[in-house]
Design a protein around this motif. Structure first.
Motif, short mmCIF file in Angstrom:
data_model
loop_
_atom_site.label_atom_id
_atom_site.label_comp_id
_atom_site.label_asym_id
_atom_site.label_seq_id
_atom_site.Cartn_x
_atom_site.Cartn_y
_atom_site.Cartn_z
N ARG A 120 3.72 6.11 6.09
CA ARG A 120 4.71 5.20 6.70
C ARG A 120 3.98 3.96 7.08
O ARG A 120 2.48 4.08 6.88
CB ARG A 120 5.29 5.81 8.11
CG ARG A 120 5.80 7.20 7.81
CD ARG A 120 5.97 8.03 9.16
NE ARG A 120 4.59 8.12 9.60
CZ ARG A 120 4.50 8.55 10.64
NH1 ARG A 120 5.19 8.48 11.75
NH2 ARG A 120 3.11 8.76 11.22
N LEU A 121 4.43 3.07 7.30
CA LEU A 121 3.85 1.85 7.62
C LEU A 121 3.19 1.79 8.69
O LEU A 121 1.72 1.43 8.92
CB LEU A 121 4.82 0.70 7.90
CG LEU A 121 5.93 0.26 6.75
CD1 LEU A 121 6.68 -1.01 7.29
CD2 LEU A 121 4.78 -0.39 5.81
N GLU A 122 3.36 3.03 9.76
CA GLU A 122 2.56 3.22 11.15
C GLU A 122 1.25 3.86 10.46
O GLU A 122 0.20 3.95 11.28
CB GLU A 122 3.41 4.05 11.89
CG GLU A 122 4.45 3.42 12.36
CD GLU A 122 5.60 3.84 11.50
OE1 GLU A 122 5.84 4.75 10.92
OE2 GLU A 122 6.51 2.59 11.68
N ASP A 123 1.08 4.24 9.32
CA ASP A 123 -0.03 5.04 8.67
C ASP A 123 -1.08 4.15 8.16
O ASP A 123 -2.11 4.67 7.76
CB ASP A 123 0.28 6.11 7.65
CG ASP A 123 1.04 7.02 8.24
OD1 ASP A 123 0.82 7.73 9.52
OD2 ASP A 123 1.83 7.70 7.76
N VAL A 124 -0.82 2.62 8.24
CA VAL A 124 -1.83 1.77 7.64
C VAL A 124 -2.24 0.68 8.49
O VAL A 124 -1.26 0.23 9.34
CB VAL A 124 -1.24 1.17 6.21
CG1 VAL A 124 -1.82 0.03 5.67
CG2 VAL A 124 -0.74 2.10 5.28
N VAL A 138 0.73 -1.23 -0.04
CA VAL A 138 -0.10 -0.12 -0.03
C VAL A 138 0.62 1.17 -0.09
O VAL A 138 0.66 2.35 -0.81
CB VAL A 138 -1.01 -0.11 1.18
CG1 VAL A 138 -1.73 1.19 1.49
CG2 VAL A 138 -1.96 -1.03 1.13
N VAL A 139 1.94 1.28 1.06
CA VAL A 139 2.81 2.55 0.94
C VAL A 139 3.47 2.66 -0.48
O VAL A 139 3.64 3.86 -0.78
CB VAL A 139 3.98 2.32 2.03
CG1 VAL A 139 4.99 3.35 1.84
CG2 VAL A 139 3.02 2.21 3.41
N ASN A 140 4.02 1.61 -0.95
CA ASN A 140 4.61 1.77 -2.35
C ASN A 140 3.73 2.04 -3.28
O ASN A 140 4.15 3.03 -4.34
CB ASN A 140 5.35 0.34 -2.68
CG ASN A 140 6.51 -0.05 -1.98
OD1 ASN A 140 7.13 0.90 -1.20
ND2 ASN A 140 6.86 -1.27 -1.69
N MET A 141 2.20 1.50 -3.43
CA MET A 141 1.47 1.93 -4.50
C MET A 141 0.93 3.55 -4.32
O MET A 141 0.96 4.09 -5.27
CB MET A 141 0.10 1.15 -4.28
CG MET A 141 -0.96 1.54 -5.34
SD MET A 141 -2.31 0.73 -4.98
CE MET A 141 -3.00 1.34 -3.58
N LEU A 142 0.92 4.08 -3.15
CA LEU A 142 0.53 5.40 -2.86
C LEU A 142 1.84 6.21 -2.64
O LEU A 142 1.77 7.07 -1.95
CB LEU A 142 -0.36 5.49 -1.49
CG LEU A 142 -1.64 4.75 -1.87
CD1 LEU A 142 -2.44 4.61 -0.70
CD2 LEU A 142 -2.43 5.02 -2.93
N GLU A 143 2.73 5.86 -3.51
CA GLU A 143 4.19 6.83 -3.58
C GLU A 143 3.72 8.36 -3.96
O GLU A 143 2.63 8.63 -4.36
CB GLU A 143 5.10 6.29 -4.54
CG GLU A 143 4.51 6.52 -6.08
CD GLU A 143 5.40 5.84 -6.97
OE1 GLU A 143 6.67 5.96 -6.63
OE2 GLU A 143 5.01 5.24 -8.01
#
Length: 110
Positions: free
Chosen positions: A35-39, A25-30
């Motif tokens: 951050r990982l903590e945001d998911v 998700v983080v990579n897709m929404l570049e």
């Protein structure tokens, strides 16, 4: 009056597969500065992932994420969510165990 473009924004990402990771998700929404903590992953009672709730730094970042999803032609859907949906989810920080696989490995050793 509070500026809605400077407060935190929350969205629920639907359409992900069972094997989608937070890093995916983080990579897709570049470009959305996630951050990982945001998911956080939303699991049902059988611990099947139902969606992901994402915390954005602003509503502009949320709108940018919606544009990124539509531009990449993904089969994801980003809906607005509220803070209570974020707060009600438990963050496991990578400390989860897939019991089904652990049980299978244990039975194989017997």
């Amino acid at each position: 009056m509070q500026d809605t473009f400077s407060s935190l924004a929350y969205g629920k990402l639907l359409g992900k597969s069972r094997n989608t990771l937070k890093t995916d998700v983080v990579n897709m929404l570049e470009g959305c500065n996630l951050r990982l903590e945001d998911v956080k992953v939303d699991y049902n009672q059988a611990f099947t992932p139902m969606g992901m709730v994402v915390q954005f730094q602003s509503w502009r970042a949320f709108d940018n994420a919606a544009r990124v999803i539509s531009r990449k032609g993904r089969l994801y859907k980003l809906e607005r969510a509220n803070r209570s949906q974020w707060d009600n989810l438990t963050s496991y920080d990578g400390k989860t165990v897939l019991f089904k696989e652990s049980l299978k490995l244990l039975l194989q050793k017997m």
